[in-house]
Design a protein around this motif. Structure first.
Motif, PDB file in Angstrom:
ATOM      1  N   LYS A 182      75.356  83.761  24.185  1.00 34.91           N
ATOM      2  CA  LYS A 182      75.280  82.982  25.417  1.00 34.91           C
ATOM      3  C   LYS A 182      73.831  82.696  25.814  1.00 34.91           C
ATOM      4  CE  LYS A 182      78.004  81.825  27.999  1.00 34.91           C
ATOM      5  NZ  LYS A 182      78.648  80.500  28.257  1.00 34.91           N
ATOM      6  N   ILE A 183      73.006  83.747  25.888  1.00 37.29           N
ATOM      7  CA  ILE A 183      71.663  83.591  26.464  1.00 37.29           C
ATOM      8  C   ILE A 183      70.655  83.036  25.480  1.00 37.29           C
ATOM      9  CG2 ILE A 183      69.721  84.893  27.464  1.00 37.29           C
ATOM     10  CD1 ILE A 183      71.808  86.722  28.775  1.00 37.29           C
ATOM     11  N   PHE A 234      71.819  89.449  42.926  1.00 39.19           N
ATOM     12  CA  PHE A 234      72.613  89.366  41.680  1.00 39.19           C
ATOM     13  C   PHE A 234      73.575  90.531  41.571  1.00 39.19           C
ATOM     14  CE2 PHE A 234      68.528  87.235  40.727  1.00 39.19           C
ATOM     15  CZ  PHE A 234      69.017  85.969  40.439  1.00 39.19           C
ATOM     16  N   ILE A 235      73.139  91.702  42.025  1.00 38.93           N
ATOM     17  CA  ILE A 235      74.011  92.879  41.965  1.00 38.93           C
ATOM     18  C   ILE A 235      75.203  92.700  42.885  1.00 38.93           C
ATOM     19  CG2 ILE A 235      74.146  95.359  42.436  1.00 38.93           C
ATOM     20  CD1 ILE A 235      71.188  95.555  41.703  1.00 38.93           C
ATOM     21  N   LYS A 293      71.344  86.058  36.194  1.00 39.86           N
ATOM     22  CA  LYS A 293      72.644  85.525  36.616  1.00 39.86           C
ATOM     23  C   LYS A 293      73.634  85.515  35.451  1.00 39.86           C
ATOM     24  CE  LYS A 293      73.031  81.119  37.615  1.00 39.86           C
ATOM     25  NZ  LYS A 293      72.886  79.834  38.362  1.00 39.86           N
ATOM     26  N   LEU A 294      73.167  85.136  34.264  1.00 37.53           N
ATOM     27  CA  LEU A 294      74.038  85.099  33.086  1.00 37.53           C
ATOM     28  C   LEU A 294      74.441  86.501  32.640  1.00 37.53           C
ATOM     29  CD1 LEU A 294      72.317  82.258  31.025  1.00 37.53           C
ATOM     30  CD2 LEU A 294      74.597  82.192  32.047  1.00 37.53           C
ATOM     31  N   ILE A 295      73.498  87.455  32.735  1.00 33.95           N
ATOM     32  CA  ILE A 295      73.820  88.838  32.366  1.00 33.95           C
ATOM     33  C   ILE A 295      74.948  89.365  33.242  1.00 33.95           C
ATOM     34  CG2 ILE A 295      72.983  91.232  32.480  1.00 33.95           C
ATOM     35  CD1 ILE A 295      70.267  90.182  31.477  1.00 33.95           C
ATOM     36  N   PHE A 296      74.818  89.194  34.555  1.00 39.38           N
ATOM     37  CA  PHE A 296      75.847  89.712  35.452  1.00 39.38           C
ATOM     38  C   PHE A 296      77.139  88.906  35.359  1.00 39.38           C
ATOM     39  CE2 PHE A 296      72.314  92.012  37.388  1.00 39.38           C
ATOM     40  CZ  PHE A 296      72.912  93.255  37.556  1.00 39.38           C
ATOM     41  N   ALA A 297      77.048  87.644  34.951  1.00 38.67           N
ATOM     42  CA  ALA A 297      78.262  86.860  34.720  1.00 38.67           C
ATOM     43  C   ALA A 297      79.028  87.428  33.529  1.00 38.67           C
ATOM     44  CB  ALA A 297      77.904  85.394  34.472  1.00 38.67           C
ATOM     45  N   GLU A 298      78.294  87.850  32.495  1.00 37.90           N
ATOM     46  CA  GLU A 298      78.945  88.452  31.329  1.00 37.90           C
ATOM     47  C   GLU A 298      79.524  89.822  31.669  1.00 37.90           C
ATOM     48  OE1 GLU A 298      79.670  87.170  28.400  1.00 37.90           O
ATOM     49  OE2 GLU A 298      78.809  85.267  29.056  1.00 37.90           O
ATOM     50  N   VAL A 299      78.827  90.561  32.530  1.00 30.64           N
ATOM     51  CA  VAL A 299      79.357  91.854  32.987  1.00 30.64           C
ATOM     52  C   VAL A 299      80.656  91.632  33.768  1.00 30.64           C
ATOM     53  CG1 VAL A 299      78.971  93.814  34.544  1.00 30.64           C
ATOM     54  CG2 VAL A 299      77.126  93.041  33.024  1.00 30.64           C
ATOM     55  N   ASP A 300      80.661  90.654  34.661  1.00 27.03           N
ATOM     56  CA  ASP A 300      81.871  90.339  35.432  1.00 27.03           C
ATOM     57  C   ASP A 300      83.022  89.922  34.512  1.00 27.03           C
ATOM     58  OD1 ASP A 300      80.634  90.911  37.803  1.00 27.03           O
ATOM     59  OD2 ASP A 300      80.125  88.827  38.284  1.00 27.03           O
ATOM     60  N   CYS A 301      82.679  89.121  33.515  1.00 24.22           N
ATOM     61  CA  CYS A 301      83.700  88.668  32.554  1.00 24.22           C
ATOM     62  C   CYS A 301      84.294  89.855  31.801  1.00 24.22           C
ATOM     63  CB  CYS A 301      83.086  87.667  31.586  1.00 24.22           C
ATOM     64  SG  CYS A 301      84.239  87.039  30.343  1.00 24.22           S
ATOM     65  N   GLN A 338      62.402  81.770  33.894  1.00 25.05           N
ATOM     66  CA  GLN A 338      63.824  81.827  33.527  1.00 25.05           C
ATOM     67  C   GLN A 338      64.519  83.088  34.020  1.00 25.05           C
ATOM     68  OE1 GLN A 338      64.818  79.175  32.285  1.00 25.05           O
ATOM     69  NE2 GLN A 338      63.404  78.303  30.791  1.00 25.05           N
ATOM     70  N   ILE A 339      63.799  83.952  34.742  1.00 23.20           N
ATOM     71  CA  ILE A 339      64.376  85.248  35.120  1.00 23.20           C
ATOM     72  C   ILE A 339      65.677  85.089  35.899  1.00 23.20           C
ATOM     73  CG2 ILE A 339      64.068  87.329  36.515  1.00 23.20           C
ATOM     74  CD1 ILE A 339      61.159  87.309  35.857  1.00 23.20           C
ATOM     75  N   SER A 340      65.665  84.273  36.926  1.00 24.54           N
ATOM     76  CA  SER A 340      66.861  84.128  37.760  1.00 24.54           C
ATOM     77  C   SER A 340      68.069  83.708  36.942  1.00 24.54           C
ATOM     78  CB  SER A 340      66.610  83.117  38.883  1.00 24.54           C
ATOM     79  OG  SER A 340      65.683  83.610  39.814  1.00 24.54           O
ATOM     80  N   GLU A 341      67.871  82.736  36.074  1.00 16.41           N
ATOM     81  CA  GLU A 341      68.980  82.235  35.261  1.00 16.41           C
ATOM     82  C   GLU A 341      69.478  83.303  34.291  1.00 16.41           C
ATOM     83  OE1 GLU A 341      71.870  79.537  34.041  1.00 16.41           O
ATOM     84  OE2 GLU A 341      70.543  79.551  35.776  1.00 16.41           O
ATOM     85  N   VAL A 342      68.555  84.047  33.669  1.00 18.90           N
ATOM     86  CA  VAL A 342      68.957  85.094  32.717  1.00 18.90           C
ATOM     87  C   VAL A 342      69.701  86.223  33.419  1.00 18.90           C
ATOM     88  CG1 VAL A 342      68.094  86.882  31.155  1.00 18.90           C
ATOM     89  CG2 VAL A 342      67.145  84.571  31.039  1.00 18.90           C
TER      90      VAL A 342
END
Length: 418
Positions: free
Chosen positions: A274-275, A416-417, A314-322, A308-312
């Protein structure tokens, strides 16, 4: 086939005979690392590791190096949070030399004050080198953040301040308390004559007296949730996200290894695909579990352009949620199990890997699982058992974040958390 031979003084010798190789790996394992230290002597375990290479009453530092170099072997050591290991890898015909050199270093090191003063400078340079490697530093900061009230969070190298407190008396006292027969395992794997090796090791170690008998257990640790940012002028920003993992000896570690394989353990993992592959936001992104006595950690790392920190994140926690909501599929589970088994079996082809595995297992767990037992345990992993470990580890109440580099001031990690 593993064999365990215990000397009368408590030293354990664990071995695995592998007749079809020409090498043999030997390691002296001591149940001692930075977790045994306090603020004042932090770094002393690693310091001692260095000092044992500085010369003995029988060999100079150069003689030690040449003894193994001239037979085409390898001699090295490493210090962790809960153990220190001094090891060799040589041809099977030179096991007697390896035993002689390692035991000489172990029992006869001079540890002179002049050598201590020199090595203090070397280790300070090692610390400085580490400070200049933010992609490594960020992991240490994560550990310090999570276990801020426990020696488990101390840096293995120590600090500039603590290194100044280390002298010959401190080292002697520390070794007397921690370098004991009951706290030592000798591991050997490869092609060797069992009776000859046991005889050689017995002669070197059987007269070692067990003055102190330190306990092997550590106190319970608490996972501390916090966010720590270290600003450094770097091209990349480096980020770690930590969750409470599985402690050493807990059989659920196999489920967590499967989760890691799927989530961030390789190039085919969800995070990497993804990232990096799909979004192109990071060159390096991965996850890994760490297990200790009474404590565990599951960490996620990413290195990226500061913009790119914010986007990365956000994607990390989106994958955790998934992962939390959808868990994993049967197809993912089967592939991950095959990957785990493949990596494990390939690792068995190295005598160094086998020595490390049996030495660490005997030292820290007092048991060694056979390859068949491990493969069966991996095969027995189910969707349900993996789902249970996902629910346990990826808990939004237990999250810590560390970041190193040129971190924009407007980044609010807390959002993000939540």
């Amino acid at each position: 086939m593993y064999k365990l031979h215990a000397l009368a003084n408590g030293v354990r010798i664990v071995s695995e005979y592998i007749p079809y190789v020409r090498s043999v790996s030997l390691g002296i394992w001591v149940g001692n690392g930075s977790r045994r230290e306090d603020k004042k002597n932090n770094g002393i375990s690693h310091f001692i590791e260095h000092m044992l290479f500085k010369g003995t009453t029988n060999r100079s530092a150069k003689d030690i190096a040449e003894s193994i170099d001239c037979i085409g072997g390898q001699l090295n050591a490493f210090t962790g949070k809960e153990s220190t290991c001094f090891y060799t890898k040589t041809l099977d015909t030179h096991i007697d030399i390896a035993i002689d050199v390692l035991s000489d270093m172990f029992f006869n090191s001079k540890i002179s004050q002049s050598d201590i003063d020199v090595e203090r400078k070397v280790i300070m340079e090692e610390i400085n080198m580490y400070e200049d490697s933010p992609e490594e530093l960020v992991h240490d900061i994560l550990s310090e953040t999570i276990w801020s009230a426990d020696p488990l969070g101390y840096p293995i190298l120590g600090t500039g301040e603590s290194l100044q407190q280390i002298n010959r008396d401190e080292i002697s006292k520390y070794m007397e308390n921690n370098y004991t027969p009951s706290n030592t395992v000798i591991a050997i794997a490869g092609n060797f004559d069992y009776d000859k090796v046991i005889d050689l090791l017995s002669k070197k170690f059987e007269n070692w007296k067990n003055i102190n008998n330190i306990g092997s257990n550590y106190k319970e640790t608490n996972f501390n949730s916090d966010i720590v940012v270290k600003h450094k002028d770097t091209e990349q920003a480096h980020l770690c996200v930590g969750f409470e993992g599985i402690q050493q000896g807990n059989d659920s570690i196999y489920e967590l290894l499967v989760v890691n394989t799927i989530f961030g353990g390789g190039m085919s993992s969800r995070l990497f695909q993804k990232i990096r592959e799909e979004k192109g936001l990071a060159y390096s992104v991965y996850s890994y579990p760490s297990s200790y006595q009474n404590a565990g950690l599951f960490a996620i790392y990413a290195g990226m352009n500061p913009s790119q920190i914010s986007e990365v994140v956000k994607l990390i926690f989106a994958e955790v949620d998934c992962l939390n909501k959808n868990k994993i599929t049967k197809e993912e589970l089967d592939k991950a199990k095959e990957q785990l088994k493949g990596n494990y079996i390939l690792g068995l082809e190295s005598t160094s890997s086998r020595m490390n595995s049996i030495g660490k297992s005997e030292l820290l767990l007092k048991q060694i699982k056979t390859p068949d037992q491990i493969l069966k345990r991996i095969n027995d992993i189910t969707i349900e058992s993996v789902s249970d470990i996902i629910q346990k580890v990826f808990d939004n109440k237990n999250i810590s974040i560390s970041a190193v580099g040129t971190i924009p001031d407007d980044i609010v990690f807390e959002k993000f958390i939540r």
